[in-house]
Design a protein around this motif. Structure first.
Motif, PDB file in Angstrom:
ATOM      1  N   HIS A   1     -10.530  16.642  -3.097  1.00 22.10           N
ATOM      2  CA  HIS A   1      -9.581  16.596  -4.217  1.00 22.10           C
ATOM      3  C   HIS A   1      -8.304  15.865  -3.821  1.00 22.10           C
ATOM      4  CE1 HIS A   1      -6.447  19.334  -2.886  1.00 22.10           C
ATOM      5  NE2 HIS A   1      -7.384  20.080  -2.346  1.00 22.10           N
ATOM      6  N   GLY A   2      -8.088  15.706  -2.510  1.00 19.48           N
ATOM      7  CA  GLY A   2      -6.926  14.964  -2.028  1.00 19.48           C
ATOM      8  C   GLY A   2      -6.912  13.507  -2.463  1.00 19.48           C
TER       9      GLY A   2
ATOM     10  N   THR B   1     -13.298  25.037   3.505  1.00 22.36           N
ATOM     11  CA  THR B   1     -12.960  23.886   4.328  1.00 22.36           C
ATOM     12  C   THR B   1     -13.288  24.172   5.784  1.00 22.36           C
ATOM     13  OG1 THR B   1     -11.158  23.358   2.839  1.00 22.36           O
ATOM     14  CG2 THR B   1     -11.073  22.352   5.005  1.00 22.36           C
TER      15      THR B   1
ATOM     16  N   PRO C   1     -17.191  17.657  -0.230  1.00 21.60           N
ATOM     17  CA  PRO C   1     -16.503  18.920   0.043  1.00 21.60           C
ATOM     18  C   PRO C   1     -15.272  19.072  -0.860  1.00 21.60           C
ATOM     19  CG  PRO C   1     -16.095  17.337   1.800  1.00 21.60           C
ATOM     20  CD  PRO C   1     -17.133  16.734   0.913  1.00 21.60           C
ATOM     21  N   GLY C   2     -14.826  20.313  -1.042  1.00 23.06           N
ATOM     22  CA  GLY C   2     -13.703  20.573  -1.941  1.00 23.06           C
ATOM     23  C   GLY C   2     -12.439  19.831  -1.562  1.00 23.06           C
ATOM     24  N   ILE C   3     -12.271  19.591  -0.280  1.00 24.87           N
ATOM     25  CA  ILE C   3     -11.050  18.967   0.232  1.00 24.87           C
ATOM     26  C   ILE C   3     -10.875  17.538  -0.308  1.00 24.87           C
ATOM     27  CG2 ILE C   3     -12.039  17.955   2.341  1.00 24.87           C
ATOM     28  CD1 ILE C   3      -8.969  19.960   2.703  1.00 24.87           C
TER      29      ILE C   3
ATOM     30  N   LYS D   1     -18.278  31.117   0.108  1.00 22.58           N
ATOM     31  CA  LYS D   1     -17.519  30.105   0.839  1.00 22.58           C
ATOM     32  C   LYS D   1     -16.739  30.741   1.971  1.00 22.58           C
ATOM     33  CE  LYS D   1     -16.717  27.074  -3.073  1.00 22.58           C
ATOM     34  NZ  LYS D   1     -15.726  26.759  -4.092  1.00 22.58           N
TER      35      LYS D   1
ATOM     36  N   LEU E   1      -2.484  18.199   2.705  1.00 32.15           N
ATOM     37  CA  LEU E   1      -3.912  18.422   2.965  1.00 32.15           C
ATOM     38  C   LEU E   1      -4.486  19.350   1.898  1.00 32.15           C
ATOM     39  CD1 LEU E   1      -6.371  18.051   4.872  1.00 32.15           C
ATOM     40  CD2 LEU E   1      -5.643  20.118   6.038  1.00 32.15           C
ATOM     41  N   ALA E   2      -3.695  20.331   1.489  1.00 31.43           N
ATOM     42  CA  ALA E   2      -4.102  21.298   0.457  1.00 31.43           C
ATOM     43  C   ALA E   2      -5.535  21.771   0.650  1.00 31.43           C
ATOM     44  CB  ALA E   2      -3.924  20.698  -0.941  1.00 31.43           C
ATOM     45  N   PRO E   3      -5.798  22.516   1.733  1.00 28.13           N
ATOM     46  CA  PRO E   3      -7.179  22.961   1.979  1.00 28.13           C
ATOM     47  C   PRO E   3      -7.659  23.925   0.897  1.00 28.13           C
ATOM     48  CG  PRO E   3      -5.658  24.046   3.479  1.00 28.13           C
ATOM     49  CD  PRO E   3      -4.876  23.006   2.761  1.00 28.13           C
ATOM     50  N   THR E   4      -8.947  23.947   0.708  1.00 28.54           N
ATOM     51  CA  THR E   4      -9.545  24.878  -0.256  1.00 28.54           C
ATOM     52  C   THR E   4     -10.481  25.801   0.510  1.00 28.54           C
ATOM     53  OG1 THR E   4     -11.341  23.329  -0.599  1.00 28.54           O
ATOM     54  CG2 THR E   4      -9.489  23.185  -2.109  1.00 28.54           C
ATOM     55  N   HIS E   5     -10.888  26.876  -0.146  1.00 30.01           N
ATOM     56  CA  HIS E   5     -11.839  27.778   0.501  1.00 30.01           C
ATOM     57  C   HIS E   5     -13.124  27.001   0.803  1.00 30.01           C
ATOM     58  CE1 HIS E   5      -9.397  31.267   0.103  1.00 30.01           C
ATOM     59  NE2 HIS E   5      -9.258  31.094  -1.200  1.00 30.01           N
TER      60      HIS E   5
ATOM     61  N   THR F   1     -11.320  20.291  -7.399  1.00 32.41           N
ATOM     62  CA  THR F   1     -12.084  20.796  -6.262  1.00 32.41           C
ATOM     63  C   THR F   1     -13.518  21.099  -6.684  1.00 32.41           C
ATOM     64  OG1 THR F   1     -10.064  21.804  -5.447  1.00 32.41           O
ATOM     65  CG2 THR F   1     -12.113  22.555  -4.464  1.00 32.41           C
TER      66      THR F   1
ATOM     67  N   THR G   1      -5.838  21.300  -9.852  1.00 31.38           N
ATOM     68  CA  THR G   1      -6.510  20.881  -8.617  1.00 31.38           C
ATOM     69  C   THR G   1      -7.797  21.678  -8.428  1.00 31.38           C
ATOM     70  OG1 THR G   1      -4.299  20.617  -7.771  1.00 31.38           O
ATOM     71  CG2 THR G   1      -6.056  20.395  -6.193  1.00 31.38           C
TER      72      THR G   1
ATOM     73  N   GLU H   1     -16.996  19.229  -5.550  1.00 31.81           N
ATOM     74  CA  GLU H   1     -18.156  19.944  -5.015  1.00 31.81           C
ATOM     75  C   GLU H   1     -19.399  19.653  -5.848  1.00 31.81           C
ATOM     76  OE1 GLU H   1     -16.645  23.894  -4.741  1.00 31.81           O
ATOM     77  OE2 GLU H   1     -15.746  23.514  -2.774  1.00 31.81           O
TER      78      GLU H   1
ATOM     79  N   THR I   1     -15.092  19.078   7.431  1.00 29.48           N
ATOM     80  CA  THR I   1     -14.686  18.444   6.176  1.00 29.48           C
ATOM     81  C   THR I   1     -13.246  17.952   6.238  1.00 29.48           C
ATOM     82  OG1 THR I   1     -13.982  20.525   5.199  1.00 29.48           O
ATOM     83  CG2 THR I   1     -16.264  19.874   4.831  1.00 29.48           C
ATOM     84  N   ALA I   2     -12.524  18.361   7.273  1.00 29.55           N
ATOM     85  CA  ALA I   2     -11.154  17.862   7.420  1.00 29.55           C
ATOM     86  C   ALA I   2     -10.829  17.730   8.898  1.00 29.55           C
ATOM     87  CB  ALA I   2     -10.163  18.802   6.749  1.00 29.55           C
TER      88      ALA I   2
END
Lengths: 269, 297
Positions: free
Chosen positions: A101-102, B99, A97-99, B129, B93-97, A88, A84, A92, B181-182
């Protein structure tokens, strides 16, 4: 003439049937109902046609966004593997945005699948350009098959370090269907382009056999440290020869002729 | 004999419930769209029909009265399963740095704390980030509970995530376009008067590629299970409310509003209509809850 009379008769018959309910007033409502239904249907048809077209466009757009992200994500595979995390980074790089990837709920599995599909398409394009002389040399186009397997394996080269992980991901239960599908399409393409047009049981034998050879070679290739992958090539050559031997052995075996004898018996009966 | 009487009563109750369900539209949109004057616009508050202005006030009252007992009641009513639902929600949701999350209707911070924990478990963030979360709720009382909990549980500035608390209406957010972003809304969208407006606002504040996620009670496709669930909802939950929180009406409202809320497919359609793509949903615990997800791409 005859048919006209028949239509008249049936019209009279059905009309007669409807006369009674009209008196009761029940059919009146029925007719209205059927009318409004038919109107609705014509409306629905129009909207559904446009809906299908826009649906197709929408899906195409979504697929484009997805493959854009996956394409970018492949750049990061050597660094962060089939994960993942790569997706991500890919999102980017594609300007999202990285999110995002969902979009790929299967994570690394989706990335591996995308890569496999891409490679298969590449291979087909390559095979189309290869000279056809190889195919005519003998009964079995060994050279062609060896070349195609090698060409496909070398596409993994840039990701060789992370490929064991990718194979493990493919073996996860939820990724198995995709993995088998890409493997089947791979061996199917190779068989087709090597001139296989069989419509009997051999169709299955060839594909299963080739899939076995391909997967065995893939495993061998992972640990192959030889220069220019000579050992892998030798490995493929000997496996293809094995398959050839097996085939000729089966041909000699009386069991294989049994079905033919049986059919012959039935035909004569 | 008494058992038989009880069974009869249950069956009668059941058919009654269904009749009510059938006769009312399963949407939170105003049922009287053609009318000109705002005051006569009707929406539902549980199974009651009320003016749209009133619903807002009534929902407000409900949450003002239950704010302090909110977490206790959640645990009691769902046997603690709501924690698992929220955990699954955050895992999806699996947030990433990096977000930027808008946790709508997240007053008591359940989603926010899970978000912060998730990011913590990812490891240290790269220097360029920084993640943030904006907790937004229409009800200051709920936000206050959340703030106290945040301090007690140690979710302060030190955890590397910028947390902001904001009192605002989901239908009319005082936030700039494309600033998050979310967007998550857990057990909140049901209480809004206009779901379509909420979704439009969500679409507006999200950046391209942003993800909308919604955790909400939904409908169980299996009739038998639905019956069991109905019995539990109408016979047990208001009683629990009375016993533990000293309130009957808010919990009556809760179970009624769940029945009034659009089912999975309908909500999916509404999210798609707001412009989101790749809209999917996942049922939790046979469909008691559903996670809806959509992307602004």
């Amino acid at each position: 003439m005859k048919s006209n009379v028949f239509i008249l008769l049936t019209a009279f018959k059905t009309g007669h049937k409807y006369i009674l309910p009209i008196i009761n007033g029940a059919v009146h409502r029925n007719i209205q109902l059927s009318r409004s239904y038919s109107q609705d249907r014509s409306h629905a048809d129009v909207t559904s046609v446009t809906a299908i077209i826009s649906d197709y466009d929408e899906r195409q757009y979504e697929e484009n966004v997805k493959s854009q992200i996956l394409q970018k994500a492949l750049q990061f595979v050597t660094h962060s593997g089939w994960t993942t995390e790569s997706l991500t980074a890919g999102a980017e790089a594609a300007g999202y945005p990285g999110i995002t990837h969902g979009l790929f709920p299967n994570g690394g599995g989706d990335l591996v699948h995308y890569f496999n599909v891409q490679c298969n398409e590449n291979l087909v394009d390559q095979m189309k350009t290869w000279p056809k002389e190889d195919l005519k040399e003998s009964n079995v186009p060994t050279k062609f098959i060896e070349n195609s397997i090698m060409a496909r394996l070398l596409m993994i080269e840039p990701y060789k370090n992370t490929w064991p992980k990718a194979m493990a991901i493919q073996a996860l239960p939820n990724n198995v269907p995709n993995c088998l599908a890409t493997l089947l399409s791979l061996v199917d393409d190779i068989c087709y382009h090597s001139g296989d047009r069989s419509v009997d049981f051999n169709w299955y034998l060839r594909r299963v056999g080739l899939a076995g050879i391909y997967k065995a070679t893939e495993l061998f290739y992972l640990t192959d440290k030889s220069n220019n992958n000579v050992s892998t090539r030798n490995f493929v050559t000997s496996r293809v020869r094995d398959a050839q031997l097996l085939q000729s052995a089966l041909k000699l075996n009386p069991i294989t002729t049994a079905p033919q004898t049986l059919t012959a018996a039935f035909v004569t009966v | 004999m008494s058992l038989r009487r009880l069974l009869c009563k249950l069956i009668r109750d059941r058919s009654l419930t269904y009749n009510v369900l059938k006769t009312r539209a399963l949407s939170s949109q105003s049922s009287d769209r053609s009318s000109d004057s705002d005051t006569s616009r009707q929406t539902h508050f549980g199974f009651q029909s009320v003016n749209e202005d009133e619903k807002w006030k009534k929902v407000h009252e409900v949450f003002e009265t239950v704010a302090d007992k909110y977490d206790l009641m959640n645990d009691a009513m769902s046997f603690g399963i709501h924690r698992i639902w929220k955990d699954i929600f955050m895992a999806r949701l699996a947030p990433t740095h990096g977000t930027k999350l808008l946790d709508m209707a997240g007053g008591t911070g359940d989603i926010t704390f899970r978000y912060i924990n998730y990011l913590k478990n990812l490891g240290p963030a790269p220097d360029n980030k920084s993640s943030s979360v904006t907790v937004c709720d229409i009800n200051q009382a709920m936000l206050d509970v959340g703030k106290v909990r945040a301090q007690r549980q140690g979710f302060t500035e030190a955890c590397g995530v910028n947390v902001q608390w904001l009192c605002g209406d989901a239908e009319n957010l005082q936030l700039p376009d494309e600033s998050f972003t979310a967007y998550t809304i857990a057990f909140g969208i049901r209480n809004c008067t206009h779901i379509d407006k909420v979704l439009e606002e969500a679409y507006r504040v999200l950046t391209p590629g942003g993800r909308f996620m919604c955790l909400e009670f939904s409908h169980i496709p299996n009739e038998t299970l639905q019956w069991v669930y109905d019995q539990y909802s109408f016979q047990v939950i208001p009683v629990l409310g009375q016993l533990l929180a000293g309130q009957w009406r808010p919990y009556q409202y809760l179970v009624e509003s769940i029945r009034q809320f659009p089912n999975q497919e309908k909500l999916k359609g509404m999210i798609e209509n707001a412009g989101f793509r790749q809209v999917t949903y996942e049922n939790l615990t046979f469909g008691t809850c559903a996670i809806h997800s959509g992307f602004k791409i």
